[in-house]
Design a protein around this motif. Structure first.
Motif, PDB file in Angstrom:
ATOM      1  N   ILE A 132       9.328  -0.266  -0.527  1.00 19.50           N
ATOM      2  CA  ILE A 132       9.998  -0.655   0.489  1.00 19.50           C
ATOM      3  C   ILE A 132      11.482  -0.683   0.402  1.00 19.50           C
ATOM      4  N   LYS A 133      12.114   0.119   1.416  1.00 18.90           N
ATOM      5  CA  LYS A 133      13.599   0.418   1.366  1.00 18.90           C
ATOM      6  C   LYS A 133      14.150  -0.353   2.478  1.00 18.90           C
ATOM      7  N   GLN A 134      15.533  -0.584   2.322  1.00 20.81           N
ATOM      8  CA  GLN A 134      16.253  -1.257   3.646  1.00 20.81           C
ATOM      9  C   GLN A 134      17.166  -0.394   4.281  1.00 20.81           C
ATOM     10  N   ARG A 135      17.320  -0.627   5.494  1.00 20.57           N
ATOM     11  CA  ARG A 135      18.522  -0.211   6.016  1.00 20.57           C
ATOM     12  C   ARG A 135      19.495  -1.159   6.585  1.00 20.57           C
ATOM     13  N   PRO A 136      20.604  -1.348   6.539  1.00 17.54           N
ATOM     14  CA  PRO A 136      21.481  -0.257   6.095  1.00 17.54           C
ATOM     15  C   PRO A 136      21.523   0.029   4.514  1.00 17.54           C
ATOM     16  N   ALA A 181      -0.290  -6.537   4.376  1.00 16.42           N
ATOM     17  CA  ALA A 181       0.344  -6.906   3.593  1.00 16.42           C
ATOM     18  C   ALA A 181       1.632  -7.080   3.998  1.00 16.42           C
ATOM     19  N   LEU A 182       2.261  -5.972   4.706  1.00 18.07           N
ATOM     20  CA  LEU A 182       3.654  -5.812   5.027  1.00 18.07           C
ATOM     21  C   LEU A 182       3.701  -6.828   6.182  1.00 18.07           C
ATOM     22  N   ASN A 183       2.750  -7.010   7.060  1.00 18.34           N
ATOM     23  CA  ASN A 183       3.033  -7.800   8.251  1.00 18.34           C
ATOM     24  C   ASN A 183       3.235  -9.226   7.847  1.00 18.34           C
ATOM     25  N   LYS A 184       2.869  -9.540   6.513  1.00 19.18           N
ATOM     26  CA  LYS A 184       3.322 -10.877   6.077  1.00 19.18           C
ATOM     27  C   LYS A 184       4.632 -11.019   5.781  1.00 19.18           C
ATOM     28  N   LEU A 185       5.404  -9.970   5.733  1.00 18.84           N
ATOM     29  CA  LEU A 185       7.022 -10.190   5.341  1.00 18.84           C
ATOM     30  C   LEU A 185       7.623  -9.905   6.686  1.00 18.84           C
ATOM     31  N   SER A 186       7.001  -9.447   7.689  1.00 22.25           N
ATOM     32  CA  SER A 186       7.791  -9.104   9.035  1.00 22.25           C
ATOM     33  C   SER A 186       7.723 -10.276  10.192  1.00 22.25           C
ATOM     34  N   VAL A 242      11.853  -0.275   5.669  1.00 27.90           N
ATOM     35  CA  VAL A 242      11.127   0.900   5.920  1.00 27.90           C
ATOM     36  C   VAL A 242      10.286   1.448   4.703  1.00 27.90           C
ATOM     37  N   VAL A 243       9.124   2.043   5.083  1.00 26.34           N
ATOM     38  CA  VAL A 243       8.077   2.139   4.192  1.00 26.34           C
ATOM     39  C   VAL A 243       7.587   3.639   4.689  1.00 26.34           C
ATOM     40  N   SER A 244       7.439   4.447   3.656  1.00 26.77           N
ATOM     41  CA  SER A 244       6.681   5.883   4.091  1.00 26.77           C
ATOM     42  C   SER A 244       5.337   5.679   4.332  1.00 26.77           C
ATOM     43  N   LEU A 245       4.552   6.245   5.132  1.00 25.75           N
ATOM     44  CA  LEU A 245       3.082   6.233   5.385  1.00 25.75           C
ATOM     45  C   LEU A 245       2.395   6.292   4.240  1.00 25.75           C
ATOM     46  N   PRO A 246       2.628   7.383   3.414  1.00 24.08           N
ATOM     47  CA  PRO A 246       1.789   7.427   2.275  1.00 24.08           C
ATOM     48  C   PRO A 246       1.782   6.282   1.212  1.00 24.08           C
ATOM     49  N   ASP A 247       3.242   5.808   1.358  1.00 22.88           N
ATOM     50  CA  ASP A 247       3.441   4.515   0.251  1.00 22.88           C
ATOM     51  C   ASP A 247       2.588   3.191   0.993  1.00 22.88           C
TER      52      ASP A 247
END
Lengths: 451, 382
Positions: A132-136, A181-186, A242-247
């Protein structure tokens, strides 16, 4: 709300050596490594010594300043070496793979009982958090924060990139678990940004709990930074993850099985590959074991982990980048060309129409690593804008970075860009300006001020 | 070409650091990279690069100038024989012009490149390609009767004051070739305007005015629009044939090297202003009877729009800014022609003026982008 966004600016560089993502060949590999240098501004703190036995999922090192963020072994075996560079900087922690993979198992609650706290905790322990990477700033997200949204690009538009939908066709369950899982964080459903105009994909249509947006246009339409700019642009003080789809599939696999199963399909592409194809291996595999016996013998070659625009130059003894899903092999351009600027150049690729090759738009090229010219001051204007589909003035931003003017950098949109978004600017630049290096420097200057 | 490569490789060490001729290394690398594209490969960032570089870009511009240059040579001969009397064929016209123009070209290149080489060497920089175009442009915007020492002086002024003191190609504020012309124009006005300077080898007592000079004096124009389009009229060497300039424009636009936005907006600005003046000028003004078409075909309007206004370094750099910049060049060029009693031609001054204001236009465009971003942030917070 699903959106459809048409992007005009950009450039598709058509290269020889595309892989068919349909067939995947397993490849066995002897050494694996996680490289601290794959992560922006990471100071690693080792958690193993040479000779230690590890399972897949055991930590190898952690972030010195955010020790909760762990980096775990993709494979079981013995820690073979800690590779170091200048000033003893850690370059890679190498693990020699054992015969069979043994996994560390993680306790997981019932799928319905998953909470944000548990998701973060398990991702941190399992070493999947760095996905999981962040922007900026294009860096690993801070687990103590929450983003305004999570964005996933459903396609990679960079040259020779494999098609994610074919690559992940058997991963429907894992993808769903990953998005859950990601939806829990957003605070809002994860935004999945697919390519517009193609037939609807059964893989994406089956997904629940995501907002699918559609993008059309040439590269960099598939770059998540460009997509965020058009969906919900980042303002000062805001965070997007942001997360890449394969990840996402790897994260999903973890939440389905409770093990760190980092099998990844990697496309081996480029004009110097005899038979471009997809291979299944693990994150951090040794490059040599993937490419050996598969390359043409046509002189010096450049191996890249990643694509030709943003990839890292590697040697066979080096390792696949943490985020990379492709290895590109192209010819090295270490030769002089007599009056090269004056020859007609039917085989030379250029966005400008200064070479007659533009008359054959479908031709595929065998590009090498030569600069095709010397470094100059900014002379030509309007070039970068043609390949950057965002409302940012790239040359002014670069000049603000070169001048170290923090206020101007902020005003001109440094928070909204990652080096990869401006990679095409660097490609097309007549003056051969190192654009990505400058953006990197800008991001680092801002990080020093703000973090 | 191996022997050439071997020759260069053999002598290269002498020009590198510690070598006997290190002081001349800029000159050596200049020649070496002219002959051979360097073998340098990418180390960071993109592994592959676009095939275009500044040498290629500049050579396309030079190529675009060739039709106007060749026609200019022919026209020098044509005007000479036409006025001096006596019949001559195509080749006599061309060769007469060729031998008049060539020395000017040689002087411009030798002086300009000499200064470029010397200053690159002094700074330890690589030699820049920018002057390849400027060196060709300078003679093309001068009258053929310009004495060579004046060409040399104007070139030196343009390269030193116009470019090198700002840091070389890419850093200059004004178009160097136009600066050379401006220097010439203000320092030696009698050699740059009037009825005596436009035709080489003019017999005593004969005079030949350009269309603009005729308009300036309120005389009816001698030449019809067709002749002005094809270019067999007196004027600066390269500027007379709108047809040949259009050929160059097509090449520049097709290759994407010249900005069509600037060319089009100069045309629109000029046409709009000419139309406005035609409708509003009192009949006492000598320009009131000049039509829009005559304005656009006369003088340096077309040459300036295609080759001067589009110089990427001195033009506006933002895409929106280019429209404003070009439009105002067109407007001011016609305005100066018609309403300024001092100068019959306004294109040079209009371009230099807008060169000066281009950074301001860009600043406004960029500032709007900044305010958009600030406003968006404020909305998000509220």
């Amino acid at each position: 709300m699903s959106k459809v966004i048409k992007l005009k600016q950009g450039l598709d560089i058509k290269l020889e050596g595309e892989a068919d993502a349909g067939k995947v060949f397993p490849v066995s590999c002897d050494y694996y490594a996680i490289k601290p240098t794959d992560f922006r501004a990471l100071a690693p703190r080792l958690e193993v010594k040479v000779g230690d036995a590890v399972r897949a999922g055991d930590p190898l090192f952690a972030d010195k300043y955010r020790p909760a963020i762990k980096f775990t072994s993709p494979v079981s075996g013995v820690v073979e070496a800690i590779r170091r560079g200048e000033k003893r900087k850690i370059l890679a922690v190498v693990v020699k793979a054992g015969e069979q993979i043994t996994y560390k198992t993680f306790d997981l609650p019932a799928p319905g009982a998953l909470s944000a706290g548990i998701v973060v905790e398990r991702l941190l322990e399992s070493g999947l958090w760095p996905m999981i990477k962040q922007r900026p700033f294009d860096m690993i997200a801070d687990p103590a924060t929450r983003p305004k949204g999570i964005f996933v690009s459903a396609f990679d538009s960079s040259p020779l990139a494999p098609d994610y939908q074919t690559l992940l066709k058997d991963e429907a369950r894992a993808l769903q678990a990953g998005f859950d899982a990601l939806n829990k964080l957003s605070p809002v459903p994860v935004s999945l940004n697919a390519r517009a105009g193609e037939t609807r994909s059964p893989l994406f249509d089956a997904l629940r709990g995501v907002t699918i947006n559609y993008f059309s246009g040439p590269h960099p339409a598939g770059n998540v930074g460009v997509q965020i700019h058009h969906l919900d642009p980042l303002n000062k003080g805001e965070l997007a993850w942001v997360v890449s789809l394969p990840d996402v599939a790897l994260i999903g696999r973890f939440f389905l099985s409770g093990r760190v199963d980092l099998r990844r399909t990697v496309a081996l592409v480029g004009s110097e590959v005899a038979a471009p194809a997809c291979h299944e291996t693990l994150v951090g595999a040794r490059v040599g074991s993937i490419v050996s016996g598969k390359l043409r013998d046509r002189g010096h070659q450049r191996l890249l982990s990643g694509n030709v625009l943003t990839g890292e130059s590697v040697d066979p003894d080096s390792f696949l980048g943490f985020y990379h899903t492709m290895i590109t092999v192209i010819p090295e351009g270490d030769r002089h060309e007599f009056l090269g600027w004056a020859t007609p150049g039917f085989h030379k690729f250029s966005m400008s129409h200064a070479f007659p090759s533009f008359l054959r738009p479908k031709k595929r090229y065998r590009l090498d690593t030569n600069y095709h010219g010397e470094r100059r001051a900014f002379v030509i204007s309007g070039q970068y804008e043609r390949v950057l589909p965002v409302d940012i003035f790239p040359v002014y931003l670069l000049k603000a970075i070169l001048a170290g003017d923090l206020e101007k950098m902020e005003q001109l949109g440094i928070y909204e860009v990652a080096p990869e978004d401006l990679a095409l600017c660097e490609f097309v630049c007549t003056s051969k300006i190192p654009v990505q290096e400058i953006v990197d420097r800008g991001i680092e200057i801002m990080m020093k001020e703000l973090i | 070409m191996k022997f050439l490569r071997d020759f260069l490789d053999k002598h290269k060490p002498a020009f590198e650091k510690g070598g006997k001729f290190y002081k001349l290394h800029s000159v050596f690398t200049g020649f070496e990279s002219f002959l051979f594209v360097p073998d340098r490969t990418t180390r960071s960032g993109c592994a592959v690069r676009d095939a275009v570089d500044l040498k290629r870009t500049m050579s396309v511009v030079v190529l675009a100038l060739v039709p106007a240059l060749l026609f200019g040579m022919y026209n020098v001969g044509y005007q000479h024989f036409h006025l001096a009397g006596g019949e001559a064929g195509f080749w006599s016209h061309f060769l007469y012009g060729f031998w008049r123009v060539l020395p000017m070209l040689v002087v411009s290149y030798v002086v300009g490149l000499g200064i470029e080489f010397a200053s690159a060497q002094m700074r330890g920089h690589e030699i820049n390609e920018g002057f390849l175009v400027s060196g060709l442009l300078i003679p093309m915007v001068l009258p053929v009767t310009a004495p060579l020492w004046m060409v040399a002086l104007a070139t030196a002024f343009a390269v030193i004051i116009g470019k090198e003191i700002f840091g070389g190609t890419g850093m200059n504020i004004w178009n160097p070739a136009l600066l050379a012309r401006a220097f010439f124009f203000f320092s030696y006005p009698s050699r740059m305007s009037g009825d005596q300077v436009w035709v080489a080898g003019l017999p005593d007592g004969v005079s030949q005015a350009t269309p603009l000079a005729e308009a300036y004096q309120g005389l009816p124009l001698t030449h019809d629009a067709g002749t002005m389009f094809w270019g067999l009229i007196p004027g600066s060497i390269g500027e007379t044939s709108v047809f040949c300039i259009l050929l160059g424009a097509i090449l520049l636009v097709a290759t994407g090297i010249g900005s069509w936005k600037i060319m089009l907006s100069v045309l629109l600005g000029g046409a709009g202003m000419a139309l406005l003046l035609q409708c509003t000028l009192p009949p006492t003004n000598p320009y009131s009877h000049v039509t829009v078409l005559q304005h656009l075909l006369a003088g340096g309007f077309a040459f300036g729009a295609v080759f001067m206004a589009t110089d990427p370094v001195t033009a506006a750099q933002t895409e929106k800014g280019k429209w404003i910049y070009g439009f105002l060049i067109g407007v001011f060029a016609i305005l100066i022609r018609a309403l300024n009693p001092g100068y019959p031609e306004g294109m040079m001054l209009a371009i230099l003026l807008m060169n000066t204001f281009a950074p301001l236009i860009d600043w406004c465009v960029v500032q709007r982008n900044i305010s958009r971003r600030v406003k968006r942030g404020r909305l998000a917070r509220s």
